[in-house]
Design a protein around this motif. Structure first.
Motif, short mmCIF file in Angstrom:
data_model
loop_
_atom_site.label_atom_id
_atom_site.label_comp_id
_atom_site.label_asym_id
_atom_site.label_seq_id
_atom_site.Cartn_x
_atom_site.Cartn_y
_atom_site.Cartn_z
N GLN A 1 8.98 65.78 58.56
CA GLN A 1 7.65 66.29 58.23
C GLN A 1 7.47 67.72 58.74
O GLN A 1 6.92 68.58 58.05
CB GLN A 1 6.57 65.39 58.81
CG GLN A 1 6.47 64.06 58.10
CD GLN A 1 5.48 63.12 58.78
OE1 GLN A 1 5.11 63.31 59.93
NE2 GLN A 1 5.07 62.10 58.06
N ALA A 2 7.94 67.99 59.94
CA ALA A 2 7.79 69.32 60.52
C ALA A 2 8.57 70.36 59.70
O ALA A 2 8.08 71.45 59.45
CB ALA A 2 8.25 69.33 61.97
N GLY B 1 3.85 69.06 59.60
CA GLY B 1 3.74 68.62 60.99
C GLY B 1 2.34 68.81 61.53
O GLY B 1 1.37 69.03 60.79
N VAL B 2 2.21 68.77 62.80
CA VAL B 2 0.93 68.93 63.49
C VAL B 2 0.44 70.37 63.29
O VAL B 2 1.20 71.31 63.42
CB VAL B 2 1.07 68.61 64.99
CG1 VAL B 2 -0.25 68.87 65.72
CG2 VAL B 2 1.53 67.20 65.18
N SER C 1 14.71 61.29 61.80
CA SER C 1 13.40 61.35 62.43
C SER C 1 12.33 61.69 61.38
O SER C 1 12.43 62.71 60.69
CB SER C 1 13.40 62.42 63.52
OG SER C 1 12.08 62.70 63.94
N VAL C 2 11.33 60.85 61.25
CA VAL C 2 10.23 61.10 60.31
C VAL C 2 9.46 62.34 60.75
O VAL C 2 9.11 63.19 59.93
CB VAL C 2 9.29 59.88 60.23
CG1 VAL C 2 8.06 60.18 59.40
CG2 VAL C 2 10.04 58.68 59.66
N ARG C 3 9.21 62.49 62.04
CA ARG C 3 8.47 63.66 62.53
C ARG C 3 9.22 64.96 62.28
O ARG C 3 8.63 65.96 61.89
CB ARG C 3 8.13 63.49 64.01
CG ARG C 3 7.02 62.48 64.23
CD ARG C 3 6.74 62.32 65.68
NE ARG C 3 7.80 61.46 66.21
CZ ARG C 3 7.76 60.83 67.36
NH1 ARG C 3 6.75 61.02 68.15
NH2 ARG C 3 8.72 60.06 67.74
N LEU C 4 10.53 64.94 62.50
CA LEU C 4 11.32 66.14 62.25
C LEU C 4 11.31 66.49 60.76
O LEU C 4 11.13 67.65 60.39
CB LEU C 4 12.76 65.96 62.73
CG LEU C 4 13.71 67.13 62.47
CD1 LEU C 4 13.21 68.41 63.15
CD2 LEU C 4 15.12 66.79 62.93
#
Length: 66
Positions: free
Chosen positions: A55-56, A61-62, A50-53
């Motif tokens: 990054q987080a 992340g956000v 997962s790219v979002r995971l």
């Protein structure tokens, strides 16, 4: 689904393989759902993390607005 079927494109994304649909609903309903979804379908499978995971976990992340 019924109104759009055979009339316009429909995009569906899931992390659940169609074989697992019978864990969510009765087997006969799962079979009918998968049959309708895959009729005339173009299936694209992806792999990798997962790219979002990623990054987080790297702290990218956000961020919260203050």
């Amino acid at each position: 689904m019924d109104a759009a079927c055979e009339k316009r494109p429909i995009a569906i994304s899931s992390n659940l393989h169609p074989e697992g649909f019978d864990e969510l609903m009765p087997k006969t309903l799962a079979t009918a759902t998968v049959d309708r979804l895959l009729h005339h379908a173009h299936v694209s499978q992806t792999s990798g993390g997962s790219v979002r995971l990623t990054q987080a976990l790297a702290g990218k992340g956000v961020t919260q607005l203050r």
